[in-house]
Motif scaffolding. Sequence first.
Motif, mmCIF file in Angstrom:
data_model
loop_
_atom_site.group_PDB
_atom_site.id
_atom_site.type_symbol
_atom_site.label_atom_id
_atom_site.label_comp_id
_atom_site.label_asym_id
_atom_site.label_seq_id
_atom_site.Cartn_x
_atom_site.Cartn_y
_atom_site.Cartn_z
ATOM 1 N N GLY A 66 123.518 16.444 -24.619
ATOM 2 C CA GLY A 66 123.162 16.782 -23.246
ATOM 3 C C GLY A 66 124.157 17.763 -22.664
ATOM 4 N N GLY A 67 124.210 17.811 -21.338
ATOM 5 C CA GLY A 67 125.086 18.768 -20.672
ATOM 6 C C GLY A 67 126.552 18.541 -20.989
ATOM 7 N N GLY A 68 126.994 17.280 -20.946
ATOM 8 C CA GLY A 68 128.393 16.989 -21.253
ATOM 9 C C GLY A 68 128.734 17.294 -22.698
ATOM 10 N N TYR A 69 127.778 17.087 -23.583
ATOM 11 C CA TYR A 69 127.997 17.298 -25.015
ATOM 12 C C TYR A 69 128.213 18.782 -25.335
ATOM 13 N N ILE A 70 127.296 19.631 -24.901
ATOM 14 C CA ILE A 70 127.415 21.047 -25.268
ATOM 15 C C ILE A 70 128.529 21.739 -24.486
ATOM 16 N N ASN A 71 128.689 21.400 -23.193
ATOM 17 C CA ASN A 71 129.766 22.009 -22.413
ATOM 18 C C ASN A 71 131.129 21.487 -22.842
ATOM 19 N N GLY A 72 131.214 20.169 -23.092
ATOM 20 C CA GLY A 72 132.487 19.569 -23.477
ATOM 21 C C GLY A 72 132.974 20.040 -24.832
ATOM 22 N N THR A 73 132.047 20.183 -25.793
ATOM 23 C CA THR A 73 132.433 20.669 -27.117
ATOM 24 C C THR A 73 132.982 22.086 -27.035
ATOM 25 N N ALA A 74 132.294 22.964 -26.300
ATOM 26 C CA ALA A 74 132.771 24.340 -26.137
ATOM 27 C C ALA A 74 134.120 24.363 -25.426
ATOM 28 N N GLU A 75 134.298 23.505 -24.432
ATOM 29 C CA GLU A 75 135.555 23.474 -23.674
ATOM 30 C C GLU A 75 136.730 23.092 -24.567
ATOM 31 N N TYR A 76 136.578 22.047 -25.377
ATOM 32 C CA TYR A 76 137.703 21.589 -26.198
ATOM 33 C C TYR A 76 138.039 22.583 -27.310
ATOM 34 N N VAL A 77 137.033 23.251 -27.855
ATOM 35 C CA VAL A 77 137.315 24.285 -28.855
ATOM 36 C C VAL A 77 138.087 25.432 -28.213
ATOM 37 N N TYR A 78 137.763 25.745 -26.957
ATOM 38 C CA TYR A 78 138.402 26.858 -26.253
ATOM 39 C C TYR A 78 139.829 26.541 -25.802
ATOM 40 N N LEU A 79 140.092 25.325 -25.371
ATOM 41 C CA LEU A 79 141.393 24.991 -24.787
ATOM 42 C C LEU A 79 142.534 25.210 -25.793
ATOM 43 N N PRO A 80 143.590 25.920 -25.410
ATOM 44 C CA PRO A 80 144.688 26.246 -26.336
ATOM 45 C C PRO A 80 145.399 25.013 -26.904
ATOM 46 N N ASP A 81 145.541 23.964 -26.121
ATOM 47 C CA ASP A 81 146.279 22.784 -26.580
ATOM 48 C C ASP A 81 145.429 21.825 -27.412
ATOM 49 N N PHE A 82 144.165 22.143 -27.592
ATOM 50 C CA PHE A 82 143.272 21.221 -28.297
ATOM 51 C C PHE A 82 142.600 21.892 -29.489
ATOM 52 N N GLY A 83 141.575 22.705 -29.252
ATOM 53 C CA GLY A 83 140.886 23.371 -30.357
ATOM 54 C C GLY A 83 139.876 22.467 -31.041
ATOM 55 N N LEU A 84 139.307 22.969 -32.131
ATOM 56 C CA LEU A 84 138.263 22.238 -32.852
ATOM 57 C C LEU A 84 138.735 20.873 -33.336
#
Length: 590
Positions: A66-84
């Motif tokens: 859903g919305g949290g799934y697709i937005n959250g996955t993209a967000e964590y991959v993007y964040l410098p301190d986290f990533g895939l």
Amino acid sequence: MAIHVEGIVAIVIFYLLILGVGIWAAWKNKSSGAADGGDQSERIMVGGRDIGLFVGGFTMTATWVGGGYINGTAEYVYLPDFGLAWAQAPFGYALSLVVGGLFFAKPMRSRGYVTMLDPFQQLYGKRMGGLLFIPALMGEIFWSAAILSALGATLSVIVDININMSVVISALIAIFYTLVGGLYSVAYTDVVQLFCIFVGLWISVPFALSNPAVSDITVTAKEVIYQSPWLGKIEAEDRWLWADNFCLLMLGGIPWQVYFQRVLSASSATYAQVLSFIAAFGCLVMAIPSVLIGAIGASTDWNQTSYGSLAPKDKDQSDMILPIVLQHLCPSYVSFFGLGAVSAAVMSSADSSILSASSMFARNIYQLAFRQSASDREIVWVMRCTIFVFGALATAMALLTGSVYGLWYLSSDLVYVIIFPQLLSVLFVKGTNTYGSVAGYIFGLLLRIGGGEPYLKLPPFIYYPGWVTQERIHHVTGDVEHFIQQRFPFKTMSMLASFLANVAVSYLTKYLFESGTFSHKYDFMDAVVTKHSKEIMDKATLVSHQDNIILSEMAPVGQVLGGSLAGTFINSEVLSDDEASSPEAFHNEN
């Protein structure tokens, strides 16, 4: 920002399409119900238990995509301190569906339950069922509010329209078709919504990749270009924290009514298992474009785009990286499809969560706890009212509450820490009773709340080993926020403590009462001595059919799939339905 005409058109066309499909599904539901003469309330809750493989596969996948799934996955991959490495949702929820299909789908579906709370009320009584309803309701409502809130923020990036108006209209449409069609409307709109998500995001990815401002994502995966590599890494001191969060997703993703709603709507226990495995694969496939979009965001020189010189992470807009990439790295006619995908993702989550909450309230609280003699028509109207009330509540929270994501994080933790060990006990452990259930509930609640919740600024009163003080800098305001991070896997520890407390207290009270150490008059919960009292509901009250129920209605459901197809996914021995027909029978075998 000028009004984005293509975006407005996309919203109107998509919402009309969803509304049309929802109304058509409601009409189909009404026609089939008139033909088979079944209870309308059960058709709304579990779709008449005739959801097939195609529609079932889509709607089961939409449990988490859903919305949290697709937005959250993209967000964590993007964040410098986290990533895939820290984008755990795709694999976590996929494994959750696999575990649910292997161990939980068959016993729940073959026993003929209508909601997830039925086995709890049957074994532990209506009061305990009411207590377990609280974290389940919180999870569904806060999840709906969180994704509606995300929708408003997302649309404000792409389309210059009033945020409140977009959230209210989206919620009203989801509430309306859920109101008139129940699970049928939710299931059939899920087919359209997942198709829009898949097509909309995959159309956008090639255009974003080919944008001149985007570097080669295979290079930025391992090298520092504009920020840390988007593959990310897990530091040694964070391994237990990573494992704790992964277990939360994998095991805590099982005890949700949105999942069991789909399981219980399958035409057989075998179908329920197969649909879980199909959905696990669907979760992984649907996450691929979100991962790529997060990687694209981490590989972009934002100074060369219309977004501005500062990257989204420096404007505290990392949570909106997906719509930002669609808006600033893709042509306007492509973001037309992407906007539809984002809206689809949000609505596919909101409708099912609202239906799940109303199903549990109408059946397990109103009917089984207060009005066991309620007519089917009365239950239907209670469901319709609660669909509207819960939908309005989620919408109001999305518009008025700033910490809605923090509320959802905490409530999802409580689902994992409290409901999951209770589900294990009621389905797989012989001899547990209401005393143990209450003890497990209290242990899990105290240990989890004691660890604090930074998103809600809730300080801990239990400092687990390895805790550290961290700081979070708000780039827009420059404020520095200090909070306690618990690196010890205290969520999983709380879950295990809750489970062990349930089992230990259950066996202890059983021994004390049956040995005569405690007088029978002190069994005030009627959990040991008066095992079949009115407080512990028998099978007849769980599936109402006029005034009484014949035991054959609780008998195992025949398998629809042939052995060859079922054997592709699961061991045929596991599929045998020769088990006890209820938790009480299971717990009383000895």
